[in-house]
Write a protein that holds these residues in place. Structure first.
Motif, mmCIF file in Angstrom:
data_model
loop_
_atom_site.group_PDB
_atom_site.id
_atom_site.type_symbol
_atom_site.label_atom_id
_atom_site.label_comp_id
_atom_site.label_asym_id
_atom_site.label_seq_id
_atom_site.Cartn_x
_atom_site.Cartn_y
_atom_site.Cartn_z
ATOM 1 N N PRO A 1 6.055 3.761 -3.051
ATOM 2 C CA PRO A 1 5.005 4.014 -3.860
ATOM 3 C C PRO A 1 5.164 5.573 -4.281
ATOM 4 N N ILE A 2 4.356 5.847 -5.263
ATOM 5 C CA ILE A 2 4.737 7.402 -5.869
ATOM 6 C C ILE A 2 4.457 8.528 -4.780
ATOM 7 N N ILE A 3 3.410 8.383 -3.962
ATOM 8 C CA ILE A 3 3.241 9.592 -3.228
ATOM 9 C C ILE A 3 3.988 9.415 -2.268
ATOM 10 N N THR A 4 4.585 8.470 -1.558
ATOM 11 C CA THR A 4 5.404 8.338 -0.371
ATOM 12 C C THR A 4 6.691 8.916 -0.888
ATOM 13 N N ARG A 5 7.282 8.326 -2.025
ATOM 14 C CA ARG A 5 8.609 8.858 -2.720
ATOM 15 C C ARG A 5 8.227 10.244 -3.091
ATOM 16 N N SER A 6 7.473 10.868 -3.724
ATOM 17 C CA SER A 6 7.186 12.215 -4.038
ATOM 18 C C SER A 6 7.242 12.926 -2.636
ATOM 19 N N TYR A 7 6.511 12.787 -1.452
ATOM 20 C CA TYR A 7 6.413 13.539 -0.519
ATOM 21 C C TYR A 7 7.860 13.425 0.185
ATOM 22 N N SER B 1 -3.478 -0.095 3.142
ATOM 23 C CA SER B 1 -5.037 0.301 3.248
ATOM 24 C C SER B 1 -5.306 0.921 2.022
ATOM 25 N N PHE B 2 -4.461 1.595 1.177
ATOM 26 C CA PHE B 2 -4.770 2.138 0.014
ATOM 27 C C PHE B 2 -4.274 1.705 -1.263
ATOM 28 N N ARG B 3 -3.972 0.467 -1.129
ATOM 29 C CA ARG B 3 -3.352 -0.321 -2.313
ATOM 30 C C ARG B 3 -4.337 -0.186 -3.381
ATOM 31 N N GLY B 4 -3.872 0.181 -4.564
ATOM 32 C CA GLY B 4 -4.628 0.331 -5.592
ATOM 33 C C GLY B 4 -5.517 1.527 -5.706
ATOM 34 N N ARG B 5 -5.161 2.474 -4.705
ATOM 35 C CA ARG B 5 -6.271 3.678 -4.453
ATOM 36 C C ARG B 5 -5.234 4.857 -4.429
ATOM 37 N N THR B 6 -4.315 5.123 -5.177
ATOM 38 C CA THR B 6 -3.580 6.283 -4.937
ATOM 39 C C THR B 6 -4.073 7.593 -4.907
ATOM 40 N N LEU C 1 -6.049 11.891 -12.380
ATOM 41 C CA LEU C 1 -4.600 12.235 -12.086
ATOM 42 C C LEU C 1 -3.697 10.867 -12.131
ATOM 43 N N PHE C 2 -4.545 9.892 -11.349
ATOM 44 C CA PHE C 2 -3.827 8.797 -11.314
ATOM 45 C C PHE C 2 -4.363 7.559 -11.871
ATOM 46 N N ALA C 3 -3.462 6.847 -12.472
ATOM 47 C CA ALA C 3 -4.002 5.499 -13.125
ATOM 48 C C ALA C 3 -3.767 4.287 -12.190
ATOM 49 N N ASP C 4 -4.706 4.157 -11.381
ATOM 50 C CA ASP C 4 -4.839 2.870 -10.446
ATOM 51 C C ASP C 4 -5.397 1.724 -11.114
ATOM 52 N N ASP C 5 -4.894 0.785 -10.551
ATOM 53 C CA ASP C 5 -5.562 -0.555 -10.862
ATOM 54 C C ASP C 5 -6.701 -0.893 -10.055
ATOM 55 N N ASN C 6 -7.636 -1.619 -10.380
ATOM 56 C CA ASN C 6 -8.591 -1.951 -9.436
ATOM 57 C C ASN C 6 -8.226 -3.254 -8.607
ATOM 58 N N VAL C 7 -7.961 -2.814 -7.353
ATOM 59 C CA VAL C 7 -7.367 -4.118 -6.537
ATOM 60 C C VAL C 7 -8.240 -3.977 -5.221
ATOM 61 N N VAL C 8 -8.734 -5.070 -5.025
ATOM 62 C CA VAL C 8 -9.791 -5.211 -3.885
ATOM 63 C C VAL C 8 -8.765 -5.953 -2.761
ATOM 64 N N VAL C 9 -8.455 -5.328 -1.492
ATOM 65 C CA VAL C 9 -7.779 -5.936 -0.427
ATOM 66 C C VAL C 9 -8.615 -6.636 0.601
ATOM 67 N N ALA C 10 -8.549 -7.852 1.034
ATOM 68 C CA ALA C 10 -9.403 -8.210 2.062
ATOM 69 C C ALA C 10 -8.529 -8.030 3.343
ATOM 70 N N ARG C 11 -8.856 -7.464 4.190
ATOM 71 C CA ARG C 11 -8.085 -7.250 5.392
ATOM 72 C C ARG C 11 -8.998 -7.337 6.664
ATOM 73 N N PRO C 12 -8.800 -8.667 7.378
ATOM 74 C CA PRO C 12 -9.453 -8.824 8.559
ATOM 75 C C PRO C 12 -9.318 -7.922 9.544
ATOM 76 N N PRO C 13 -10.228 -7.718 10.586
ATOM 77 C CA PRO C 13 -10.095 -6.860 11.751
ATOM 78 C C PRO C 13 -8.746 -6.953 12.393
ATOM 79 N N ASN C 14 -7.935 -7.814 12.581
ATOM 80 C CA ASN C 14 -6.974 -7.834 13.325
ATOM 81 C C ASN C 14 -5.570 -8.407 12.411
ATOM 82 N N ALA C 15 -5.722 -8.095 11.291
ATOM 83 C CA ALA C 15 -4.539 -8.088 10.231
ATOM 84 C C ALA C 15 -3.504 -6.870 10.437
#
Length: 249
Positions: free
Chosen positions: A13-19, A88-93, A217-231
């Motif tokens: 992803p863009i931030i990881t690659r850039s850093y 955790s930050f999918r779709g929330r760059t 600055l970021f063109a994010d898609d609206n993505v909702v990620v359902a993550r159970p507590p033990n996922a």
């Protein structure tokens, strides 16, 4: 082999690659003496009096000399930065970028304030680069978001991801490394986790809402990620050398 590495790099992803790119280029540049670390380290006096503002950024990009420790930190950076950004930050760059910005600000503030406190000022004065602390912060936040993933340390003992920062801190003590950078990362990570995850659940208010100008600055898609507590990413994980590597059981 080269094609596989290129594909792996392009899929980041863009931030990881850039850093990761900025960190590797900066460290390699210093190793080849193209860039001097003396122009990069955090120096409050030079920032305030000589307006060398870039030091507030460049001290997070240099990971000291290129050795085995550098490779470990690049592994942690690439792995946990990528895991956070893709899960955790999918779709929330923008939110992820703001987390890194917040962490860098907290770490810088701690060092600046610590440098003014008697008896411990000398310790903080020796902290010239905060790149390792920011990486450790990402490890801490990831462990809080995935506390139930099972891991093992060099095959010696098993634990859940919630204890990963403490295991790494203990390993630093064991090998005689400075623990201050790890502790600073844990502090910054916990402050972020509390304000972003715990405090909103307690009060219904979110103090770390990402500013609109950063979201622009970021063109994010609206993505909702359902993550159970033990996922997690898999049923378990194990350590290879120093870093955890997912392993589906």
């Amino acid at each position: 082999m080269a094609q596989a590495v290129e594909e792996w790099y392009r899929q980041m992803p863009i931030i990881t690659r850039s850093y990761l790119t900025a960190a590797v280029v900066t460290t390699v540049g210093c190793t080849l003496e193209i860039i001097s670390p003396y122009h990069l380290y955090l120096n409050p006096k030079l920032v305030v009096q000589h307006y060398e503002i870039w030091r507030l950024v460049t001290n997070f990009l240099y990971f000291r000399k290129m050795d085995l420790d550098f490779l470990f930190h690049m592994f942690f950076l690439a792995r946990y930065c990528k895991l956070l950004e893709e899960n955790s930050f999918r779709g929330r760059t923008a939110d992820f970028f703001y987390m890194l910005l917040f962490g860098a600000t907290v770490l810088t503030g701690i060092v600046l304030i610590g440098g003014m406190i008697p008896y411990i000022s000398e310790t903080f004065a020796r902290i010239l680069f905060l790149s390792n602390s920011l990486t450790f912060m990402m490890v801490y936040v990831w462990s809080k978001h995935n506390p139930f993933i099972h891991m093992s340390f060099l095959g010696l003992f098993t634990f859940t991801a919630a204890y990963l920062p403490w295991v790494l801190l203990g390993f630093s003590i064991l090998v005689g490394s400075s623990t201050w950078v790890d502790l600073l990362g844990m502090i910054a990570g916990h402050v972020y986790y509390f304000l972003e995850d715990v405090y909103p659940r307690m009060t219904g208010r979110r103090p770390l809402k990402t500013p609109s100008f950063i979201k622009a600055l970021f063109a994010d898609d609206n993505v909702v990620v359902a993550r159970p507590p033990n996922a997690g990413l898999g049923a378990g994980a194990r350590f290879g050398a120093m870093g955890p590597e997912p392993q589906v059981q």
